[in-house]
Scaffold this motif. Structure first.
Motif, PDB file in Angstrom:
ATOM      1  N   ALA A  34      39.783  40.249  67.603  1.00  0.00           N
ATOM      2  CA  ALA A  34      39.342  39.350  66.536  1.00  0.00           C
ATOM      3  C   ALA A  34      39.342  37.900  67.018  1.00  0.00           C
ATOM      4  CB  ALA A  34      40.237  39.515  65.305  1.00  0.00           C
ATOM      5  N   VAL A  35      40.323  37.532  67.838  1.00  0.00           N
ATOM      6  CA  VAL A  35      40.366  36.186  68.418  1.00  0.00           C
ATOM      7  C   VAL A  35      39.163  35.987  69.345  1.00  0.00           C
ATOM      8  CG1 VAL A  35      41.665  34.670  69.980  1.00  0.00           C
ATOM      9  CG2 VAL A  35      42.839  35.887  68.144  1.00  0.00           C
ATOM     10  N   CYS A  36      38.790  37.026  70.076  1.00  0.00           N
ATOM     11  CA  CYS A  36      37.617  36.937  70.953  1.00  0.00           C
ATOM     12  C   CYS A  36      36.338  36.712  70.149  1.00  0.00           C
ATOM     13  CB  CYS A  36      37.491  38.195  71.804  1.00  0.00           C
ATOM     14  SG  CYS A  36      38.804  38.369  73.041  1.00  0.00           S
ATOM     15  N   VAL A  37      36.226  37.368  68.996  1.00  0.00           N
ATOM     16  CA  VAL A  37      35.065  37.150  68.127  1.00  0.00           C
ATOM     17  C   VAL A  37      35.051  35.705  67.636  1.00  0.00           C
ATOM     18  CG1 VAL A  37      34.047  37.743  65.886  1.00  0.00           C
ATOM     19  CG2 VAL A  37      34.751  39.550  67.463  1.00  0.00           C
ATOM     20  N   ALA A  38      36.210  35.174  67.272  1.00  0.00           N
ATOM     21  CA  ALA A  38      36.284  33.771  66.842  1.00  0.00           C
ATOM     22  C   ALA A  38      35.874  32.841  67.986  1.00  0.00           C
ATOM     23  CB  ALA A  38      37.691  33.443  66.349  1.00  0.00           C
ATOM     24  N   ALA A  39      36.293  33.166  69.206  1.00  0.00           N
ATOM     25  CA  ALA A  39      35.899  32.367  70.367  1.00  0.00           C
ATOM     26  C   ALA A  39      34.388  32.435  70.564  1.00  0.00           C
ATOM     27  CB  ALA A  39      36.625  32.850  71.619  1.00  0.00           C
ATOM     28  N   TYR A  40      33.815  33.602  70.374  1.00  0.00           N
ATOM     29  CA  TYR A  40      32.378  33.776  70.500  1.00  0.00           C
ATOM     30  C   TYR A  40      31.638  32.828  69.556  1.00  0.00           C
ATOM     31  CZ  TYR A  40      27.746  35.821  70.184  1.00  0.00           C
ATOM     32  OH  TYR A  40      26.389  35.996  70.172  1.00  0.00           O
ATOM     33  N   GLU A  41      32.138  32.705  68.349  1.00  0.00           N
ATOM     34  CA  GLU A  41      31.504  31.836  67.361  1.00  0.00           C
ATOM     35  C   GLU A  41      31.506  30.371  67.801  1.00  0.00           C
ATOM     36  OE1 GLU A  41      29.816  32.895  64.803  1.00  0.00           O
ATOM     37  OE2 GLU A  41      30.392  34.982  65.058  1.00  0.00           O
ATOM     38  N   LEU A  42      32.481  29.984  68.621  1.00  0.00           N
ATOM     39  CA  LEU A  42      32.602  28.591  69.068  1.00  0.00           C
ATOM     40  C   LEU A  42      31.900  28.310  70.386  1.00  0.00           C
ATOM     41  CD1 LEU A  42      36.365  28.039  68.223  1.00  0.00           C
ATOM     42  CD2 LEU A  42      34.392  27.144  66.977  1.00  0.00           C
ATOM     43  N   VAL A  43      32.017  29.209  71.354  1.00  0.00           N
ATOM     44  CA  VAL A  43      31.535  28.888  72.699  1.00  0.00           C
ATOM     45  C   VAL A  43      30.646  29.951  73.332  1.00  0.00           C
ATOM     46  CG1 VAL A  43      33.458  27.355  73.227  1.00  0.00           C
ATOM     47  CG2 VAL A  43      33.624  29.766  73.809  1.00  0.00           C
ATOM     48  N   ARG A  44      30.522  31.097  72.773  1.00  0.00           N
ATOM     49  CA  ARG A  44      29.746  32.219  73.279  1.00  0.00           C
ATOM     50  C   ARG A  44      30.358  32.848  74.521  1.00  0.00           C
ATOM     51  NH1 ARG A  44      28.008  32.270  68.665  1.00  0.00           N
ATOM     52  NH2 ARG A  44      25.853  31.981  68.138  1.00  0.00           N
ATOM     53  N   LEU A  45      30.230  34.136  74.598  1.00  0.00           N
ATOM     54  CA  LEU A  45      30.675  34.925  75.731  1.00  0.00           C
ATOM     55  C   LEU A  45      29.852  36.199  75.710  1.00  0.00           C
ATOM     56  CD1 LEU A  45      33.143  37.298  74.619  1.00  0.00           C
ATOM     57  CD2 LEU A  45      33.800  35.061  73.807  1.00  0.00           C
ATOM     58  N   VAL A  46      29.753  36.866  76.843  1.00  0.00           N
ATOM     59  CA  VAL A  46      28.932  38.075  76.879  1.00  0.00           C
ATOM     60  C   VAL A  46      29.744  39.352  76.726  1.00  0.00           C
ATOM     61  CG1 VAL A  46      27.099  36.980  78.206  1.00  0.00           C
ATOM     62  CG2 VAL A  46      28.888  38.246  79.394  1.00  0.00           C
ATOM     63  N   ALA A  47      31.046  39.284  77.059  1.00  0.00           N
ATOM     64  CA  ALA A  47      31.848  40.506  76.988  1.00  0.00           C
ATOM     65  C   ALA A  47      33.326  40.175  77.000  1.00  0.00           C
ATOM     66  CB  ALA A  47      31.527  41.418  78.181  1.00  0.00           C
ATOM     67  N   VAL A  48      34.106  41.164  76.599  1.00  0.00           N
ATOM     68  CA  VAL A  48      35.560  41.123  76.767  1.00  0.00           C
ATOM     69  C   VAL A  48      35.875  42.133  77.864  1.00  0.00           C
ATOM     70  CG1 VAL A  48      37.807  41.573  75.708  1.00  0.00           C
ATOM     71  CG2 VAL A  48      35.994  40.453  74.390  1.00  0.00           C
ATOM     72  N   ILE A  49      36.686  41.686  78.807  1.00  0.00           N
ATOM     73  CA  ILE A  49      37.041  42.482  79.971  1.00  0.00           C
ATOM     74  C   ILE A  49      38.521  42.867  79.867  1.00  0.00           C
ATOM     75  CG2 ILE A  49      37.196  42.467  82.508  1.00  0.00           C
ATOM     76  CD1 ILE A  49      34.347  42.051  81.455  1.00  0.00           C
ATOM     77  N   VAL A  50      38.866  44.042  80.352  1.00  0.00           N
ATOM     78  CA  VAL A  50      40.267  44.436  80.501  1.00  0.00           C
ATOM     79  C   VAL A  50      40.451  45.028  81.889  1.00  0.00           C
ATOM     80  CG1 VAL A  50      40.727  44.861  78.047  1.00  0.00           C
ATOM     81  CG2 VAL A  50      39.962  46.739  79.499  1.00  0.00           C
ATOM     82  N   ASP A  51      41.614  44.817  82.450  1.00  0.00           N
ATOM     83  CA  ASP A  51      42.028  45.473  83.681  1.00  0.00           C
ATOM     84  C   ASP A  51      43.106  46.463  83.287  1.00  0.00           C
ATOM     85  OD1 ASP A  51      40.510  44.221  85.790  1.00  0.00           O
ATOM     86  OD2 ASP A  51      41.634  42.395  85.341  1.00  0.00           O
TER      87      ASP A  51
END
Length: 173
Positions: A118-135
Motif C-alpha cells: 500500500a505504501v508502494c501504491v502511495a509512492a506511485y501516486e507521487l513519483v511513479r514506478l514501474v514495479a515492486v521488486i523482492v529478493d
C-alpha cells in the motif's frame, strides 16, 4: 489498508530507541539487518524501515523499502510496449520483511506485506514506478511471493516483481 495496524499495535519509522536486540524472526539475515544495518541505511537515505510495535513497545515485525532501478537487461519488455527501455526504470524494492517469533501465527507478516505494498501504491501516486521488486532469501519466501502474484525477474534466481499497474488494480479496488 483497513484494520492495520491491529488493535494494541502501532507502526513507526525505525528509531534509535526501538528495542532491536530482542527481535528474533528465526532467520539470522532478517534479524541482523534490523539489529545492525537498518538504521544506518536510513541515515544514508538508501532505505526506510518501519516497525510494528506492540503495546509493550516490542518490535513485532518490520519491513524495509528502498528506491531502486532495475537493470535494463532484466526488464521484461512488456513493461514498455514490447521494447526494452534505454534507461533503468524506477522501482521500489521490498528489501526486508520479518516477524518476531513471539508474534508469529497472527497474520502480522501478511499484514505488514500488505501495508508495504500500500505504501508502494502511495509512492506511485507521487513519483511513479514501474514495479515492486523482492529478493526472496529462501524457497519458502519465494513461494510466498509467487502465491501473491509476483513473477520471476528473467535472468535471476530469487528476484521477483509485480508491475505497478497490477498493484494499482488490486489495491485500489
Amino acid at each position: 489498508m483497513s484494520g492495520f495496524p491491529p488493535d494494541g499495535f502501532r507502526v513507526e519509522l525505525l528509531q534509535r530507541g526501538h528495542r532491536r536486540r530482542r527481535f528474533a524472526s528465526g532467520d539470522a539475515h532478517v534479524d541482523q539487518w534490523l539489529k545492525h544495518k537498518a538504521r544506518g541505511a536510513s541515515a544514508r537515505n538508501t532505505s526506510t524501515t518501519r516497525v510494528l510495535l506492540s503495546g509493550e513497545h516490542e518490535i513485532a515485525g518490520y519491513y524495509t523499502l528502498a528506491n531502486t532501478a532495475l537493470d535494463v537487461a532484466l526488464v521484461p519488455p512488456e513493461f514498455f510496449g514490447g521494447h526494452p527501455p534505454t534507461r533503468p526504470p524506477p522501482t521500489v524494492t521490498l528489501a526486508w520483511l520479518g516477524v518476531d517469533t513471539r508474534f508469529a501465527g497472527r497474520g502480522l507478516g501478511t499484514q505488514l506485506f500488505g501495508r508495504a505494498l500500500a505504501v508502494c501504491v502511495a509512492a506511485y501516486e507521487l513519483v511513479r514506478l514501474v514495479a515492486v521488486i523482492v529478493d526472496a532469501l529462501t524457497d519458502r519466501n519465494y513461494d510466498f511471493y509467487r502465491d501473491h502474484g509476483f513473477a520471476p525477474v528473467p535472468g535471476t534466481t530469487h528476484k521477483l516483481y509485480v508491475p505497478a499497474s497490477t498493484l494499482l488494480s488490486v489495491l485500489k479496488t
